[in-house]
Scaffold this active site. Sequence first.
Site, PDB file in Angstrom:
ATOM      1  N   TYR A 133       0.830  -1.208   0.000  1.00  0.00           N
ATOM      2  CA  TYR A 133       0.000   0.000   0.000  1.00  0.00           C
ATOM      3  C   TYR A 133       0.866   1.260   0.000  1.00  0.00           C
ATOM      4  CZ  TYR A 133      -4.251   2.679   0.932  1.00  0.00           C
ATOM      5  OH  TYR A 133      -5.312   3.545   0.846  1.00  0.00           O
ATOM      6  N   LEU A 153       1.936   1.766  -3.511  1.00  0.00           N
ATOM      7  CA  LEU A 153       0.822   2.292  -4.296  1.00  0.00           C
ATOM      8  C   LEU A 153       0.667   3.789  -4.037  1.00  0.00           C
ATOM      9  CD1 LEU A 153      -1.684   2.030  -6.121  1.00  0.00           C
ATOM     10  CD2 LEU A 153      -2.978   1.483  -4.039  1.00  0.00           C
ATOM     11  N   HIS A 154       0.739   4.186  -2.781  1.00  0.00           N
ATOM     12  CA  HIS A 154       0.619   5.605  -2.433  1.00  0.00           C
ATOM     13  C   HIS A 154       1.669   6.434  -3.165  1.00  0.00           C
ATOM     14  CE1 HIS A 154       0.580   9.347  -0.264  1.00  0.00           C
ATOM     15  NE2 HIS A 154       1.762   9.094   0.288  1.00  0.00           N
ATOM     16  N   ARG A 155       2.912   5.979  -3.164  1.00  0.00           N
ATOM     17  CA  ARG A 155       3.973   6.714  -3.847  1.00  0.00           C
ATOM     18  C   ARG A 155       3.699   6.791  -5.362  1.00  0.00           C
ATOM     19  NH1 ARG A 155       6.730   4.171   0.202  1.00  0.00           N
ATOM     20  NH2 ARG A 155       7.377   2.394  -1.049  1.00  0.00           N
ATOM     21  N   PHE A 185       0.937   9.266  -5.979  1.00  0.00           N
ATOM     22  CA  PHE A 185       1.489  10.603  -5.762  1.00  0.00           C
ATOM     23  C   PHE A 185       2.319  11.038  -6.973  1.00  0.00           C
ATOM     24  CE2 PHE A 185       4.827  13.468  -4.343  1.00  0.00           C
ATOM     25  CZ  PHE A 185       4.094  14.447  -3.668  1.00  0.00           C
TER      26      PHE A 185
END
Length: 190
Positions: free
Chosen positions: A25, A28-30, A33
């Site tokens: 996760y 995925l966030h990076r 972003f």
Amino acid sequence: MDHYIDLRLRPDPDFPPAMLMGALYGRLHRALFDLDANDIGVSFPDHKTGVKARTPGDRLRLHGTQQSLAQLMTQPWLAGMRELVEIAETLPVPDDALHRVVRRRQFKTGNDSQVKRYARRHAIDLEEAQAKFAHTNGPRIPLPFVSLSSRSSQQRFALFIEHGEPQPTPISGHFNHYGLSQEATVPWFF
């Protein structure tokens, strides 16, 4: 939100599923972003709630258009994790799918940073602030969470995730770089 991809963690004897989900996760966030994507949502179809059972499960579902999901999957965000994750093909959402808001929930838990902040705001010493918080029982949070590191402060934090009530009609809107939204829905099906 007419397509989805399921990412399922493979069992690993060295790492617990919660740790692997946090790593997945976080990546995925990076990626969201870096792409500045606001049209990809997430859900955790196998999540469990309850103070003793709260877990996001071992499956992360990505929701979006076929084009936005394809763009995400061409990025190298899964490098180093591909052997730990089964990646399903991009599929259309079933016609009979319900819809849910999947959002972040934040709680005041009386942690160290809250104690320090309280001491600063009230001009008292740290011991006095700790004494004030020592007798309060923290909330018993039944929501699943993912443990992540903040990109800005490098501090670890728990990202609590709430799956709203299923509803028959979708609500469009934008998603943050965690794939979560306070108002937009993602398709919900098994």
